[in-house]
Design a protein around this motif. Sequence first.
Motif, PDB file in Angstrom:
ATOM      1  N   GLY B  47      -5.580   0.816 -11.939  1.00  0.00           N
ATOM      2  CA  GLY B  47      -5.105   1.902 -11.078  1.00  0.00           C
ATOM      3  C   GLY B  47      -5.132   1.510  -9.600  1.00  0.00           C
ATOM      4  O   GLY B  47      -4.257   1.895  -8.832  1.00  0.00           O
ATOM      5  N   LEU B  48      -6.147   0.699  -9.254  1.00  0.00           N
ATOM      6  CA  LEU B  48      -6.258   0.236  -7.867  1.00  0.00           C
ATOM      7  C   LEU B  48      -5.037  -0.621  -7.508  1.00  0.00           C
ATOM      8  O   LEU B  48      -4.499  -0.523  -6.404  1.00  0.00           O
ATOM      9  N   ALA B 185      -6.514   3.126 -18.415  1.00  0.00           N
ATOM     10  CA  ALA B 185      -5.603   2.712 -17.347  1.00  0.00           C
ATOM     11  C   ALA B 185      -4.386   3.634 -17.323  1.00  0.00           C
ATOM     12  O   ALA B 185      -3.905   4.025 -16.259  1.00  0.00           O
ATOM     13  N   ASP B 186      -3.929   3.995 -18.518  1.00  0.00           N
ATOM     14  CA  ASP B 186      -2.775   4.905 -18.577  1.00  0.00           C
ATOM     15  C   ASP B 186      -3.153   6.314 -18.146  1.00  0.00           C
ATOM     16  O   ASP B 186      -2.445   6.957 -17.386  1.00  0.00           O
ATOM     17  N   TRP B 187      -4.276   6.775 -18.670  1.00  0.00           N
ATOM     18  CA  TRP B 187      -4.685   8.159 -18.435  1.00  0.00           C
ATOM     19  C   TRP B 187      -6.161   8.186 -18.094  1.00  0.00           C
ATOM     20  O   TRP B 187      -6.955   7.888 -18.972  1.00  0.00           O
ATOM     21  N   PRO B 188      -6.532   8.372 -16.861  1.00  0.00           N
ATOM     22  CA  PRO B 188      -5.770   8.949 -15.752  1.00  0.00           C
ATOM     23  C   PRO B 188      -5.346   7.959 -14.636  1.00  0.00           C
ATOM     24  O   PRO B 188      -4.619   8.357 -13.751  1.00  0.00           O
ATOM     25  N   PHE B 189      -5.823   6.693 -14.673  1.00  0.00           N
ATOM     26  CA  PHE B 189      -5.695   5.882 -13.451  1.00  0.00           C
ATOM     27  C   PHE B 189      -4.261   5.583 -13.015  1.00  0.00           C
ATOM     28  O   PHE B 189      -3.940   5.662 -11.837  1.00  0.00           O
ATOM     29  N   ASN B 190      -3.399   5.184 -13.966  1.00  0.00           N
ATOM     30  CA  ASN B 190      -2.030   4.830 -13.557  1.00  0.00           C
ATOM     31  C   ASN B 190      -1.219   6.036 -13.069  1.00  0.00           C
ATOM     32  O   ASN B 190      -0.165   5.865 -12.471  1.00  0.00           O
ATOM     33  N   GLN B 191      -1.739   7.215 -13.354  1.00  0.00           N
ATOM     34  CA  GLN B 191      -1.011   8.427 -12.931  1.00  0.00           C
ATOM     35  C   GLN B 191      -0.968   8.543 -11.410  1.00  0.00           C
ATOM     36  O   GLN B 191      -0.232   9.343 -10.853  1.00  0.00           O
ATOM     37  N   ILE B 192      -1.733   7.694 -10.767  1.00  0.00           N
ATOM     38  CA  ILE B 192      -1.779   7.649  -9.307  1.00  0.00           C
ATOM     39  C   ILE B 192      -0.403   7.297  -8.722  1.00  0.00           C
ATOM     40  O   ILE B 192      -0.120   7.575  -7.558  1.00  0.00           O
ATOM     41  N   LYS B 211      -9.139   4.764   3.600  1.00  0.00           N
ATOM     42  CA  LYS B 211      -9.624   6.073   3.131  1.00  0.00           C
ATOM     43  C   LYS B 211      -9.078   6.394   1.737  1.00  0.00           C
ATOM     44  O   LYS B 211      -9.795   6.896   0.873  1.00  0.00           O
ATOM     45  N   LEU B 212      -7.811   6.070   1.528  1.00  0.00           N
ATOM     46  CA  LEU B 212      -7.193   6.344   0.224  1.00  0.00           C
ATOM     47  C   LEU B 212      -7.885   5.526  -0.868  1.00  0.00           C
ATOM     48  O   LEU B 212      -8.188   6.033  -1.943  1.00  0.00           O
ATOM     49  N   TYR B 213      -8.134   4.239  -0.547  1.00  0.00           N
ATOM     50  CA  TYR B 213      -8.790   3.377  -1.542  1.00  0.00           C
ATOM     51  C   TYR B 213     -10.210   3.857  -1.837  1.00  0.00           C
ATOM     52  O   TYR B 213     -10.629   3.884  -2.984  1.00  0.00           O
ATOM     53  N   TRP B 214     -10.926   4.255  -0.801  1.00  0.00           N
ATOM     54  CA  TRP B 214     -12.318   4.689  -1.012  1.00  0.00           C
ATOM     55  C   TRP B 214     -12.394   5.952  -1.875  1.00  0.00           C
ATOM     56  O   TRP B 214     -13.237   6.049  -2.754  1.00  0.00           O
ATOM     57  N   TRP B 215     -11.513   6.896  -1.591  1.00  0.00           N
ATOM     58  CA  TRP B 215     -11.555   8.137  -2.380  1.00  0.00           C
ATOM     59  C   TRP B 215     -11.080   7.898  -3.798  1.00  0.00           C
ATOM     60  O   TRP B 215     -11.547   8.536  -4.743  1.00  0.00           O
ATOM     61  N   TYR B 216     -10.144   6.950  -3.951  1.00  0.00           N
ATOM     62  CA  TYR B 216      -9.721   6.579  -5.308  1.00  0.00           C
ATOM     63  C   TYR B 216     -10.921   6.004  -6.062  1.00  0.00           C
ATOM     64  O   TYR B 216     -11.186   6.382  -7.208  1.00  0.00           O
ATOM     65  N   LEU B 217     -11.637   5.077  -5.412  1.00  0.00           N
ATOM     66  CA  LEU B 217     -12.792   4.453  -6.066  1.00  0.00           C
ATOM     67  C   LEU B 217     -13.873   5.485  -6.368  1.00  0.00           C
ATOM     68  O   LEU B 217     -14.546   5.403  -7.401  1.00  0.00           O
ATOM     69  N   ALA B 218     -14.019   6.462  -5.472  1.00  0.00           N
ATOM     70  CA  ALA B 218     -15.008   7.531  -5.728  1.00  0.00           C
ATOM     71  C   ALA B 218     -14.617   8.318  -6.984  1.00  0.00           C
ATOM     72  O   ALA B 218     -15.473   8.654  -7.804  1.00  0.00           O
ATOM     73  N   GLY B 219     -13.325   8.597  -7.138  1.00  0.00           N
ATOM     74  CA  GLY B 219     -12.842   9.290  -8.341  1.00  0.00           C
ATOM     75  C   GLY B 219     -13.109   8.458  -9.584  1.00  0.00           C
ATOM     76  O   GLY B 219     -13.562   8.966 -10.618  1.00  0.00           O
TER      77      GLY B 219
END
Lengths: 82, 369
Positions: B47-48, B185-192, B211-219
Amino acid sequence: MTFNLIYVLLLFTALFLGLEARNLVNRQDFKELFIATLLLVLGWAYGVDYALHYKVLPDPQSLLTVTRPISDSFEQFFQVKS
Amino acid sequence: MDNKLISSRQLAFLIFLLIPGSSLVFVPGIAAAQDAWISTLLAAGVGLYVLYAIIKLHDIFPGQKISTVSTSVLGKIPGTILNLFFLWSIFLFLLALLFDLNMVLEIIYPFLPDTFSYALVILTSAYCVYKGLIALGRLGELFIGPSLLLMLAGLLLFLPLIDLPNLQPVLSNWKPVVAGTLYVADWPFNQIVIFGLFLPLVTDLSKNKPKLYWWYLAGGLALTLFTMLTIAALGVELVDIYQFPIYEVFRLAGFEDFQRIELGFFLLWFITAITCIIIYYQGLSLLIQDIFSLQHYKPLILPLGLCLLVFAIYMFPNTVEYQWLGFKDVTVYTLPINFLYPTILLIAAKIKQKRLHGETFPITSRQAK
């Protein structure tokens, strides 16, 4: 389910007609009106087909089940418990 | 007039809410059994990459949606075909989200007919989409606090229930771990990838990308922790059997005379799930607007809502069919699309960029044509 769905279809259509359709006609946004009508017709067609159990329209599930052999072999190879 | 509508901070919150919100009360990596948390961690990397790809595409084509980039770099017809594949992928995911939320709502309102609960959720979301992206951004800001608080409370409540031997043996078989990684990876990460449609509408993006990357990693971290603790609390067999494993852990959790605390957490599930639905609803409207080159997307909101409602009922009439289609067949379609869509565009954009400049300058919309 039959009448519930019909009521909901009517509600959405009435909301669209009340909120958008007149503005679209006044602004002469016929392209938007055409696409919106197309979506409404699609929704109504499948809605009525489902609610009245006609089952005459092509099943959209078949677009997904076409890949079933791939998912089966994937699960088999990776030893996924279904 | 400035057409930037949400701040990068609001977008970052929405990214965070999308990850736990779309997986809701499920453990998406359960195919990997007790190693589901490892799968979740690995899948966060996939997802990253997708997040990197959409941000990079926006750097090359500033001010353009991912769907516009598609027709710019691939040409009108191939680009539109790729957009249609993406449209179907988003549509399917949105249907699955609606079904998930409807299942959770059935627990609270067991006698409410499905059609009405779908209609309530869709009309609520439609109202927010009508209000535009500004409202969605503010919604993200409003929901982030309660969501973080409830997640933290949830993690703390899980602690007394955990039994670490349930997580063993670690990495005993690599095959289910790979399968689990692909599923997560499909659900939920690639949904990004949906945020590729929102990036041109974000202010101050160039300064605040980290900021976007950090909040993604927090999720991703939140999802990994919930996966780990749920399996540690219930064990793999029970997680496999239960329809909503995380909900079941909350049912077990409690302290002193406080029981049935899971009802308090419906707020968390509802707000994160409805945020996801609104994000996807908004994205779908923007994509249809782009594919058909429409001036406004607002007239499409209600007809699209009607289609979503009907197709959710038609395609997933019951839980069994949903499990077969949603977890088995949809993945085979959405995983490659959501991964390859930004990848193909990024490769094509890089080639186009080199041809135009021989260097790495952004491509303006006029040059793109």
